[in-house]
Motif scaffolding. Structure first.
Motif, PDB file in Angstrom:
ATOM      1  N   PHE A 100       0.857  -1.181   0.000  1.00  0.00           N
ATOM      2  CA  PHE A 100       0.000   0.000   0.000  1.00  0.00           C
ATOM      3  C   PHE A 100       0.895   1.234   0.000  1.00  0.00           C
ATOM      4  CE2 PHE A 100       1.184  -0.817   4.300  1.00  0.00           C
ATOM      5  CZ  PHE A 100       1.241   0.407   4.941  1.00  0.00           C
ATOM      6  N   THR A 101       0.311   2.358  -0.305  1.00  0.00           N
ATOM      7  CA  THR A 101       1.038   3.628  -0.232  1.00  0.00           C
ATOM      8  C   THR A 101       0.709   4.285   1.099  1.00  0.00           C
ATOM      9  OG1 THR A 101       0.923   3.917  -2.630  1.00  0.00           O
ATOM     10  CG2 THR A 101       1.410   5.873  -1.299  1.00  0.00           C
ATOM     11  N   PRO A 102       1.679   4.442   1.995  1.00  0.00           N
ATOM     12  CA  PRO A 102       1.389   5.018   3.321  1.00  0.00           C
ATOM     13  C   PRO A 102       0.761   6.399   3.217  1.00  0.00           C
ATOM     14  CG  PRO A 102       3.597   4.065   3.250  1.00  0.00           C
ATOM     15  CD  PRO A 102       3.095   4.071   1.841  1.00  0.00           C
ATOM     16  N   ASP A 103      -0.196   6.664   4.105  1.00  0.00           N
ATOM     17  CA  ASP A 103      -0.900   7.942   4.104  1.00  0.00           C
ATOM     18  C   ASP A 103      -1.398   8.256   5.515  1.00  0.00           C
ATOM     19  OD1 ASP A 103      -2.416  10.197   3.726  1.00  0.00           O
ATOM     20  OD2 ASP A 103      -3.879   9.262   2.390  1.00  0.00           O
ATOM     21  N   PRO A 104      -0.712   9.134   6.248  1.00  0.00           N
ATOM     22  CA  PRO A 104      -1.118   9.450   7.630  1.00  0.00           C
ATOM     23  C   PRO A 104      -2.536   9.992   7.749  1.00  0.00           C
ATOM     24  CG  PRO A 104       1.078  10.297   7.180  1.00  0.00           C
ATOM     25  CD  PRO A 104       0.517   9.839   5.870  1.00  0.00           C
ATOM     26  N   GLU A 105      -3.052  10.598   6.701  1.00  0.00           N
ATOM     27  CA  GLU A 105      -4.400  11.164   6.764  1.00  0.00           C
ATOM     28  C   GLU A 105      -5.471  10.085   6.939  1.00  0.00           C
ATOM     29  OE1 GLU A 105      -5.259  14.207   6.944  1.00  0.00           O
ATOM     30  OE2 GLU A 105      -3.728  15.459   6.002  1.00  0.00           O
ATOM     31  N   GLN A 106      -5.147   8.842   6.613  1.00  0.00           N
ATOM     32  CA  GLN A 106      -6.142   7.775   6.655  1.00  0.00           C
ATOM     33  C   GLN A 106      -6.419   7.277   8.070  1.00  0.00           C
ATOM     34  OE1 GLN A 106      -8.099   6.778   4.384  1.00  0.00           O
ATOM     35  NE2 GLN A 106      -7.194   7.434   2.455  1.00  0.00           N
ATOM     36  N   ASN A 107      -5.519   7.529   8.985  1.00  0.00           N
ATOM     37  CA  ASN A 107      -5.733   7.086  10.360  1.00  0.00           C
ATOM     38  C   ASN A 107      -6.395   8.172  11.200  1.00  0.00           C
ATOM     39  OD1 ASN A 107      -2.818   5.403   9.806  1.00  0.00           O
ATOM     40  ND2 ASN A 107      -4.550   4.291  10.680  1.00  0.00           N
ATOM     41  N   PHE A 108      -6.950   7.760  12.332  1.00  0.00           N
ATOM     42  CA  PHE A 108      -7.538   8.729  13.267  1.00  0.00           C
ATOM     43  C   PHE A 108      -6.547   9.856  13.523  1.00  0.00           C
ATOM     44  CE2 PHE A 108      -8.171  10.682  17.314  1.00  0.00           C
ATOM     45  CZ  PHE A 108      -9.540  10.741  17.494  1.00  0.00           C
ATOM     46  N   ASN A 109      -7.014  11.082  13.350  1.00  0.00           N
ATOM     47  CA  ASN A 109      -6.197  12.238  13.721  1.00  0.00           C
ATOM     48  C   ASN A 109      -7.112  13.424  13.969  1.00  0.00           C
ATOM     49  OD1 ASN A 109      -6.140  14.205  11.214  1.00  0.00           O
ATOM     50  ND2 ASN A 109      -5.933  12.129  10.382  1.00  0.00           N
ATOM     51  N   ARG A 110      -6.617  14.356  14.736  1.00  0.00           N
ATOM     52  CA  ARG A 110      -7.365  15.577  15.060  1.00  0.00           C
ATOM     53  C   ARG A 110      -6.894  16.732  14.178  1.00  0.00           C
ATOM     54  NH1 ARG A 110      -5.744  12.865  19.688  1.00  0.00           N
ATOM     55  NH2 ARG A 110      -7.445  12.076  20.989  1.00  0.00           N
ATOM     56  N   GLU A 111      -6.505  16.412  12.967  1.00  0.00           N
ATOM     57  CA  GLU A 111      -5.757  17.296  12.075  1.00  0.00           C
ATOM     58  C   GLU A 111      -4.340  17.403  12.636  1.00  0.00           C
ATOM     59  OE1 GLU A 111      -8.786  20.141   9.866  1.00  0.00           O
ATOM     60  OE2 GLU A 111      -8.610  20.676  12.003  1.00  0.00           O
ATOM     61  N   PHE A 112      -3.444  17.970  11.839  1.00  0.00           N
ATOM     62  CA  PHE A 112      -2.030  17.880  12.191  1.00  0.00           C
ATOM     63  C   PHE A 112      -1.391  19.237  12.474  1.00  0.00           C
ATOM     64  CE2 PHE A 112      -2.313  13.846   9.611  1.00  0.00           C
ATOM     65  CZ  PHE A 112      -2.107  12.991  10.684  1.00  0.00           C
ATOM     66  N   THR A 113      -0.357  19.182  13.293  1.00  0.00           N
ATOM     67  CA  THR A 113       0.476  20.338  13.590  1.00  0.00           C
ATOM     68  C   THR A 113       1.908  19.852  13.785  1.00  0.00           C
ATOM     69  OG1 THR A 113       0.916  22.104  15.199  1.00  0.00           O
ATOM     70  CG2 THR A 113      -0.043  20.101  16.068  1.00  0.00           C
ATOM     71  N   ASP A 114       2.877  20.714  13.483  1.00  0.00           N
ATOM     72  CA  ASP A 114       4.262  20.376  13.857  1.00  0.00           C
ATOM     73  C   ASP A 114       4.641  21.054  15.173  1.00  0.00           C
ATOM     74  OD1 ASP A 114       4.643  22.994  13.076  1.00  0.00           O
ATOM     75  OD2 ASP A 114       6.226  22.563  11.624  1.00  0.00           O
ATOM     76  N   TYR A 115       3.608  21.540  15.885  1.00  0.00           N
ATOM     77  CA  TYR A 115       3.717  22.040  17.250  1.00  0.00           C
ATOM     78  C   TYR A 115       4.717  23.190  17.334  1.00  0.00           C
ATOM     79  CZ  TYR A 115       2.092  21.066  22.028  1.00  0.00           C
ATOM     80  OH  TYR A 115       1.454  21.124  23.253  1.00  0.00           O
ATOM     81  N   PHE A 116       5.752  23.091  18.177  1.00  0.00           N
ATOM     82  CA  PHE A 116       6.651  24.221  18.404  1.00  0.00           C
ATOM     83  C   PHE A 116       8.006  24.066  17.710  1.00  0.00           C
ATOM     84  CE2 PHE A 116       3.667  24.445  21.914  1.00  0.00           C
ATOM     85  CZ  PHE A 116       3.381  25.808  21.987  1.00  0.00           C
ATOM     86  N   VAL A 117       8.183  23.025  16.915  1.00  0.00           N
ATOM     87  CA  VAL A 117       9.496  22.766  16.313  1.00  0.00           C
ATOM     88  C   VAL A 117      10.003  23.968  15.530  1.00  0.00           C
ATOM     89  CG1 VAL A 117      10.674  21.411  14.530  1.00  0.00           C
ATOM     90  CG2 VAL A 117       9.345  20.256  16.285  1.00  0.00           C
TER      91      VAL A 117
END
Length: 650
Positions: A285-302
């Motif tokens: 399969f082609t990996p895709d983080p959007e397909q799993n449970f998430n609360r939308e994404f952030t890279d936080y404070f990096v």
């Protein structure tokens, strides 16, 4: 020069998920033991951990066991016995929070610092390195400059820096959250958080005016550092950790494969880096983080403070937008999709926001295609039960059954490259396997030398049978036939020779495997950066007190769970600031005509039902403190733990 090894560290709720993490590219797996792990509902028996260890070590992948709660005095000996069992089972390292463990007689297992140890400063990181912790996971709130400063203060040869790159985010500095215990008696530092941070709150100001209504103002989006891996490497991170010891198999497969792909691309570009384990992975399969449970994404404070890190509308998974409602019937909903390529399936999960911004789920019982980009779906629940569902409503999908079914199947394969060489011996033949790590194994077998009648067919058949490594962890990289002439060899003979050579190579690899060593503390004993510890240090047993005393601390308060702090204290310390997120920060008002000087960092109040919490703002440190008290009903449940007759001044 030896390349720097980059470790992909994946979570495992159980051994089977851990094995799939390895299959999908993890260099190391972390998993809970039978008890004392910071995820109380993700424990595993020692025998299951041993099974995972046996599989992981085939690929030189490591297994870390979490023993990262704070312990009472009467738990220290059971914890020590468990550590001995885990060491005997082959575990490579322990992830710990309680410094009392360093005062026990433990086997020589490597020790890592849990996120619960709250590592934010170079001084704290250096101290943990100097007392014998070989790998430390830094606070998720750090930016690249702070990470680089910690790397500069520590020794890369003695201490590996680890950082969370994906998954759920705790809003508080890890190890510095006591709301759950104060309100329910369930301690986050004891592995039983009640997740008060995901609740909706009314936010009011000093005059009682509502600043925000029913917003999840302490709920963060999910961490995703996909775009920052190279920057993190350059700042000094060498272990990339995926959150998720409560997550399911599909999540671990997909997210591990995603970061494996990204790290492999980085290693390909930069030869000074290498993978931390053996073998290569292939995915179905082609990996895709959007397909799993998430609360939308952030890279936080990096990359510095941002104003879009919160999941304030909902702590649920809002999914991916697929289109809008075109018509609502008595038993069905018609949808117009954003793309004709979107396919809806029976069992898919859809969702939409009501007018009050409540995320509402709609499970598809049956989906019918009406035409290009047009679908009629029949929900499992009655249409009347869906509030504000009308034409024009935007719809997302947060469960794709096609994707789920794909990940339910075998989806990842990991193989170690080997070269095969067949030679003649005086009375038969010898087969040598040499793997990509340099391990070699040779087996010999007697066999009569008979010239092959059909030379072309004989060689092709010989190569075919030698290369049959499908049921093994190996993949053929090349086959060399160093023979004086083409000999006839029956398939049964070649297959047996190959099986014996594979077994010998596996045995050789297992014998050569070395667990990482336990680091020794420096002498004389390192001095802790502070001489006074408050309840925030989470000291919950006398061995932990002895540890800090030995390292120069003069006044030590007991952990919050000991119930000595009965007044209002910081129940949570966060780098997230509600004022900043609501555009009420005095720093944001600087230079704004008519606003500058009128915005003050006055306290705010959070209200959820009968619960009230005060938000106080430390603008100099750019931190927020969530203040509250221990509930009387919780205080009755245990006796205080007293280290000294008088408490030190905070």
């Amino acid at each position: 020069m030896e390349p720097h090894r980059l470790e992909l560290l994946a979570p495992a709720r159980d051994a089977d998920i851990g094995i799939e993490a390895v299959n999908h590219g993890a260099d190391a797996v972390y998993i809970g033991g039978p008890s004392f792990g910071a995820r109380a509902a993700a424990s595993n028996e020692v025998a299951d951990i041993a099974r995972l260890v046996g599989y992981a070590h085939r690929f030189n992948a490591r297994v870390f066991v979490t023993l990262n709660t704070i312990l009472t005095d009467d738990e220290l000996e059971p914890a020590r016995r468990q550590i001995i069992q885990l060491y005997d089972a082959g575990a490579d390292a322990l992830i710990i929070q309680d410094m009392g463990l360093l005062e026990l007689d433990l086997p020589p297992i490597q020790l890592h610092a849990s996120t619960q140890t709250d590592i934010r400063t170079p001084e704290k990181a250096r101290f943990l390195q100097d007392v014998g912790l070989s790998q430390i996971v830094l606070a998720r709130e750090l930016d690249l400059g702070q990470i680089a400063a910690i790397r500069a203060a520590t020794d890369p040869a003695r201490c590996t820096l680890e950082f969370f790159v994906h998954g759920a985010l705790c809003v508080a500095y890890s190890g510095q959250c006591y709301i759950s215990h104060a309100h329910t008696g369930r301690s986050a530092n004891r592995g039983d958080c009640s997740q008060s941070c995901r609740l909706p709150y009314q936010v009011t100001d000093l005059e009682g005016r509502i600043v925000a209504h029913d917003k999840h103002v302490l709920s963060m989006k999910d961490n995703n550092q996909s775009g920052n891996l190279e920057a993190l490497v350059d700042a000094g991170i060498r272990s990339f950790k995926i959150e998720g010891r409560y997550k399911d198999m599909g999540y671990v497969k997909n997210i591990t494969a995603h970061y494996r792909t990204l790290l492999d691309q980085l290693v390909e570009r930069r030869p000074e880096f290498a993978r931390a384990s053996a073998g290569r992975t292939a995915f179905a399969f082609t990996p895709d983080p959007e397909q799993n449970f998430n609360r939308e994404f952030t890279d936080y404070f990096v990359g510095g403070r941002r104003d879009d890190i919160g999941a304030f509308d909902t702590p649920k998974n809002p999914g991916l937008s697929i289109g809008y409602v075109s018509k609502v019937g008595d038993k069905w909903v018609e949808l117009h999709t954003d793309s004709p390529d979107i396919v809806l399936n029976n069992g898919d999960g859809l969702c939409y926001y009501t007018l009050q911004k409540d995320l509402t789920g709609l499970a598809i019982n049956r989906a019918e295609k009406l035409g290009e980009g047009a679908w009629r779906v029949f929900p499992k629940d009655t249409i009347a039960s869906f509030r504000d569902l009308r034409a024009g409503t935007m719809v997302s999908r947060n469960r794709d059954m096609n994707w789920t079914r794909l990940l339910d199947k075998p989806s990842g394969e990991r193989r170690i490259g080997v070269w095969l060489r067949l030679e003649e011996t005086a009375d038969g033949f010898a087969l040598t396997l040499t793997d990509e790590d340099g391990h070699a194994a040779t087996v010999e077998a007697a066999h009569a030398k008979e010239p092959a009648k059909d030379i072309v067919k004989a060689e092709a058949t010989l190569r075919e049978h030698l290369g049959k490594l499908g049921a093994t962890p190996f993949a053929p990289m090349g086959i060399a036939l160093e023979l004086s002439q083409d000999w006839f060899m029956p398939a049964s003979f070649v297959n047996a020779l190959r099986r014996d050579a594979v077994a010998a190579l596996e045995a050789g690899r297992a014998a050569a495997y070395r667990r990482p060593p336990r680091a020794q503390a420096v002498e004389p004993a390192a001095v802790y950066p502070e001489d006074t510890l408050t309840y925030l240090a989470n000291v919950y047993n006398h061995k932990a007190r002895d540890f800090y005393t030995k390292h120069g601390v003069r006044a030590i308060a007991a952990a919050y769970e000991s119930h000595e702090e009965t007044g209002e204290v910081s129940l949570m310390i966060t780098r997230h600031c509600v004022r900043y997120s609501l555009s009420l920060c005095p720093k944001q008002a600087k230079g704004v005509t008519g606003v500058q000087g009128t915005v003050r960092a006055a306290p705010l109040t959070l209200i959820n039902g009968s619960e009230k919490l005060t938000l106080r703002f430390d603008c100099k440190a750019c931190e927020m403190h969530v203040m509250g008290k221990l509930k009387p009903a919780v205080a009755k449940n245990s006796a205080p733990l007293n280290f000294y007759k008088t408490q030190p001044v905070a």
